[in-house]
Design an enzyme around this catalytic site. Structure first.
Site, PDB file in Angstrom:
ATOM      1  N   HIS A   1       0.809  -1.187   0.001  1.00  0.00           N
ATOM      2  CA  HIS A   1      -0.016   0.038   0.001  1.00  0.00           C
ATOM      3  C   HIS A   1       0.809   1.126   0.060  1.00  0.00           C
ATOM      4  CE1 HIS A   1      -2.400   3.198   1.937  1.00  0.00           C
ATOM      5  NE2 HIS A   1      -3.530   2.439   1.822  1.00  0.00           N
TER       6      HIS A   1
ATOM      7  N   ARG B   1      -3.106   1.139  -4.401  1.00  0.00           N
ATOM      8  CA  ARG B   1      -2.642  -0.458  -4.433  1.00  0.00           C
ATOM      9  C   ARG B   1      -2.895  -1.030  -5.929  1.00  0.00           C
ATOM     10  NH1 ARG B   1      -6.805  -2.745  -0.029  1.00  0.00           N
ATOM     11  NH2 ARG B   1      -7.803  -0.747   0.440  1.00  0.00           N
TER      12      ARG B   1
ATOM     13  N   LYS C   1      -6.610  -0.786  -7.784  1.00  0.00           N
ATOM     14  CA  LYS C   1      -7.523  -0.011  -7.000  1.00  0.00           C
ATOM     15  C   LYS C   1      -7.409   1.267  -7.903  1.00  0.00           C
ATOM     16  CE  LYS C   1      -9.325   0.026  -3.525  1.00  0.00           C
ATOM     17  NZ  LYS C   1      -9.628   0.375  -2.120  1.00  0.00           N
TER      18      LYS C   1
ATOM     19  N   ASP D   1      -5.874   8.153  -6.917  1.00  0.00           N
ATOM     20  CA  ASP D   1      -6.188   9.093  -6.019  1.00  0.00           C
ATOM     21  C   ASP D   1      -5.065  10.203  -5.694  1.00  0.00           C
ATOM     22  OD1 ASP D   1      -6.597  10.505  -3.440  1.00  0.00           O
ATOM     23  OD2 ASP D   1      -7.396   8.839  -2.443  1.00  0.00           O
TER      24      ASP D   1
ATOM     25  N   CYS E   1      -3.821  11.875  -3.638  1.00  0.00           N
ATOM     26  CA  CYS E   1      -2.792  11.873  -2.597  1.00  0.00           C
ATOM     27  C   CYS E   1      -1.653  11.093  -2.783  1.00  0.00           C
ATOM     28  CB  CYS E   1      -3.495  11.608  -1.180  1.00  0.00           C
ATOM     29  SG  CYS E   1      -4.023   9.821  -1.004  1.00  0.00           S
ATOM     30  N   TYR E   2      -1.998  10.054  -3.615  1.00  0.00           N
ATOM     31  CA  TYR E   2      -0.965   8.990  -3.947  1.00  0.00           C
ATOM     32  C   TYR E   2       0.392   9.856  -4.679  1.00  0.00           C
ATOM     33  CZ  TYR E   2      -3.379   5.628  -1.556  1.00  0.00           C
ATOM     34  OH  TYR E   2      -4.248   4.991  -0.462  1.00  0.00           O
TER      35      TYR E   2
ATOM     36  N   ASP F   1      -9.160  14.185  -4.554  1.00  0.00           N
ATOM     37  CA  ASP F   1      -8.731  13.093  -4.683  1.00  0.00           C
ATOM     38  C   ASP F   1      -8.853  12.532  -6.376  1.00  0.00           C
ATOM     39  OD1 ASP F   1      -9.154  10.048  -5.402  1.00  0.00           O
ATOM     40  OD2 ASP F   1     -10.496   9.666  -3.651  1.00  0.00           O
TER      41      ASP F   1
ATOM     42  N   ASP G   1     -10.484  18.828   0.463  1.00  0.00           N
ATOM     43  CA  ASP G   1      -9.942  18.949   1.707  1.00  0.00           C
ATOM     44  C   ASP G   1      -8.780  19.291   2.156  1.00  0.00           C
ATOM     45  OD1 ASP G   1     -10.563  15.564   1.374  1.00  0.00           O
ATOM     46  OD2 ASP G   1      -8.517  16.459   2.020  1.00  0.00           O
TER      47      ASP G   1
ATOM     48  N   HIS H   1      -5.941  16.355   1.018  1.00  0.00           N
ATOM     49  CA  HIS H   1      -5.595  16.303  -0.307  1.00  0.00           C
ATOM     50  C   HIS H   1      -5.035  17.467  -0.811  1.00  0.00           C
ATOM     51  CE1 HIS H   1      -8.597  12.802  -0.111  1.00  0.00           C
ATOM     52  NE2 HIS H   1      -7.636  12.188  -1.065  1.00  0.00           N
TER      53      HIS H   1
END
Lengths: 342, 420
Positions: free
Chosen positions: B234, B277, B280, B283, B285-286, B338, B345, B348
């Site tokens: 992750h 991951r 998935k 996003d 934030c990644y 995201d 938010d 993010h």
């Protein structure tokens, strides 16, 4: 506005807003009149100041009071539930609830029902799962766990906390029986469920292991079958590599040929990457026709970089250069340079 | 008339559509969800092309600034769920502002210092809010926020002796750390502990005994790291484990080659951003947790003497990531998200901007190369890939705290290492 907690994805909470007939605030309750609520000490010039609702402020003023007095009572216990409902991520409240559970000798079976409901409502929160783990440990009773987790996973088959809890309970209580079957069921529902593939690896490595040829063969064949059905499923390819890499991926008899056969009708960037891995392992193992293998793998890297997997261009060029540097001859270098840099 | 040279965007290239997900006619939840996201991203890209003759993504600096400036003071009741993470809010907002090179008035900085001082616990470490229990995550956030402020007042908030005692109180015999007394173990805690201990110079010979070995056990068959041994690889946990190993100087204990293969495979061929991951969804934030691994790995491989490392770029598609963030992750009213359709938010906002900075700046000790997609005004300040605060702030903190002695190790005092 959707808010998230660190590392968690956004979730919206839907609470029913029923206006009570009279204020249920703690400050108005007779049975709490003996306690002085403790307001939050944010200081004279607050920052990141949250516009708490009246209810929130009220509940937490009383929680702070109870914490300060170290009060261990039934009413304090009920108060923790109210505080949790307003913010289930408040780990201080959860910790205090656990202190009370022990001090008041509360019925842990009832607590299991409570935590079950909370998790169903907010399955992506750290504290709720940790709390459940504590209760299970105190009861020393994991009998509900696998079914409960399966229910959560039926709603979100990749919930990280759920899988973490599942691995913990299986390992702590030796509940390995039937888990491989469960994994297979999940993979039948979604062969791309990477969490299920991980669980497969978890179960096998902790039970039979992969050293037994019968097991390894079964796993390789199972995975190749999945890859045949869905060549662009990265999880299956990763699993195939994952189970073979310790032994040497090129050591597995007939694998290269099987993959080359698949390449004809079921090619994908993942298949090509897997071929790179086989060739690389062949080079590492020494052996015959190194130059030929090197040329093949460099050509493959270049195809991936240039056309089939361009998002990873920098990486495939790095792989090609590294292999050339490690295994190449000066004669081959000229060919490679032409290939890579024209 | 001068013609501005505009870099052609990857996402508008003629071959971009060939990157769409191939479901092999096998429909599962995963493929259905992935295709939905690709569809919404495609819509965003189409809209952008329609509205802009020459596609030049623009960072909405002023809008983000307004959003951040207000949040530093006031948050709506929607933030009640982060009432146990208020130092995080300070860090996310302050870091976003420093990336945008926006100043924070001295009075606000001072107020943040005083607030964080109220979040510090008598037993050491910082809590999610005044009166709460100490926890490694808000401790990390508080120390980072104070280092961003970087004044004497900020540094002096931290009680180093007590912080060391707190770290010992959450240390486990197997080398791991629980997040708080009576709390859960996972690899985030090692990162939080290593980051704050190294910044404030309180590392003793025994503090991280066993920790590198425990972190290594979190690396799995996929090449990435899970939260605890056995779990799925992750992005968030992989970042924490790897960064902790870099801090402890033990990055070579990891299988760097498998880790590299895993993380580069997490960049989405169509969207350009990163997933957390395998299989998935993308996003924003990644953009930091995943892309931020590449500078760490570059440095680790360099340390090992790798002769083939690029001298001009990280091993991920920097342009594609910038395009994803700028085109798909910006809320027109300020703040980042995201993915399209999600609400903004501060978490993010922080990590999308951090990822954008990583993608814009390539550098080592002697060199620094910038790749700015869109207008030059899109340029963010560089960020340190280990601590995720600006590099000058890291240097400054190191300089300050290394003048102070490591506190006396009182391992026995307040050591309640066994979680209830």
């Amino acid at each position: 506005m959707i808010i998230i907690d660190v590392y968690q994805t956004p979730h919206t909470r839907k609470t029913l807003n029923c206006k009570p007939l009279k204020s249920h605030h703690f400050r108005d309750r007779k049975e709490w009149a003996d306690i002085e609520p403790v307001p939050q000490d944010d200081g004279p010039s607050p920052v990141v100041k949250i516009a708490y609702s009246e209810k929130f402020t009220d509940v937490y003023n009383y929680f702070r009071a109870v914490l300060k007095n170290d009060e261990k009572s039934e009413r304090a216990f009920s108060l923790t539930a109210e505080a949790i409902e307003l913010n289930a991520a408040n780990y201080t409240v959860w910790h205090y609830r656990r202190v009370l559970l022990q001090a008041l000798h509360k019925d842990l079976r009832e607590e299991m029902k409570y935590i079950t409901a909370i998790i169903e409502d907010q399955p992506k929160n750290y504290q709720v799962w940790h709390h459940r783990r504590m209760v299970v440990e105190w009861l020393n009773d994991p009998s509900e766990e696998l079914d409960f987790i399966a229910d959560i996973l039926s709603q979100d088959a990749k919930n990280y906390h759920a899988w973490q809890h599942r691995q913990w309970v299986i390992q702590a209580y030796n509940l390995w029986d039937g888990e491989l079957e469960y994994v297979e069921q999940l993979l039948e529902e979604d062969v791309r469920n990477n969490s299920a593939w991980n669980q497969r690896h978890f179960v096998i490595s902790h039970t039979t292991g992969y050293s037994e040829p019968a097991v390894l063969d079964r796993e390789v064949q199972y995975t190749i079958e999945q890859v045949r059905k869905a060549p662009h499923n990265e999880s299956a390819w990763n699993y195939l590599k994952g189970i073979l890499q310790d032994r040497g991926i090129s050591a597995y008899t007939g694998l290269l040929e099987q993959v080359q056969e698949l390449q004809k009708a079921n090619s994908s960037p993942y298949l090509m990457a897997f071929l790179v891995d086989i060739y690389e392992d062949m080079l590492e193992s020494g052996g015959t026709s190194q130059e030929d293998t090197l040329n093949k793998v460099i050509e493959l890297c270049e195809l991936l970089a240039r056309e089939k997997d361009t998002i990873r261009r920098e990486y495939w060029r790095y792989v090609a250069c590294s292999l050339q540097n490690k295994f190449g001859t000066s004669r081959g270098a000229t060919i490679v340079n032409k290939l890579l840099f024209n | 008339m001068e013609e501005e040279v505009v870099t052609p965007l990857r996402c508008f290239g003629e071959h971009h559509k060939s990157e769409l997900f191939t479901d092999d006619n096998v429909k599962t939840v995963t493929s259905v969800e992935q295709k939905k996201v690709e569809c919404s991203v495609q819509e965003v890209l189409n809209m952008f092309q329609e509205n802009h003759k020459i596609p030049q993504p623009t960072l909405l600096r002023e809008q983000h600034y307004v959003y951040l400036k207000r949040g530093l003071r006031y948050l709506s009741d929607a933030y009640e769920c982060l009432d146990a993470s208020r130092p995080w809010l300070c860090y996310w907002i302050l870091h976003s502002l420093e990336l945008l090179d926006k100043p924070v008035p001295a009075s606000i900085s001072s107020d943040v210092c005083q607030f964080l001082a109220r979040c510090q616990c008598p037993t050491g470490g910082f809590a999610g809010g005044p009166g709460q229990q100490a926890h490694l995550a808000p401790t990390y956030a508080a120390v980072n926020a104070l280092c961003i402020i970087g004044t004497e007042e900020a540094y002096s908030v931290i009680d180093r002796q007590k912080l060391l005692e707190f770290l010992y109180s959450v240390k486990q015999p197997d080398g791991s750390f629980v997040m708080h007394v009576g709390g859960e173990v996972d690899v985030r805690s090692a990162y939080c502990a290593a980051a704050v201990a190294s910044l404030t110079n309180i590392i003793t010979p025994t503090l991280f005994e066993g920790t590198p070995g425990w972190i290594v056990s979190c690396q799995n068959w996929e090449g990435g790291l899970g939260g605890v041994p056995g779990l799925e690889a992750h992005g968030g946990y992989t970042f924490c484990g790897t960064a902790a190993m870099v801090i402890l100087g033990k990055e070579d204990m990891l299988d760097l080659k498998s880790l590299l293969r895993w993380v580069v495979s997490r960049q989405m061929r169509f969207e350009g951003g990163f997933q957390g991951r395998c299989n998935k969804l993308v996003d924003g934030c990644y953009s930091f947790w995943q892309a931020g691994l590449l500078p760490l790995l570059h440095r680790a491989l360099y340390k090992e003497g790798d002769p083939m490392l690029s001298q001009s770029s990280w091993m991920f598609e920097q342009q594609a990531l910038q395009e994803y963030i700028l085109l798909c992750c910006q809320n027109p009213a300020g703040g980042l998200v995201d993915k399209p359709g999600k609400s903004r938010d501060f978490y993010h906002t922080c990590y999308c901007l951090s990822g954008l900075s990583i993608a814009q700046h390539f550098g080592g000790h002697d060199f620094h190369l910038e790749l700015i997609i869109g207008n030059d005004d899109n340029r963010l300040e560089p960020t340190h890939p280990v601590y995720n605060i600006c590099p000058e702030k890291v240097t400054q903190a190191f300089e300050h705290f290394r003048k102070l002695p490591v506190p006396a190790q009182r391992e026995g005092a307040g050591n309640t290492s066994n979680p209830s």
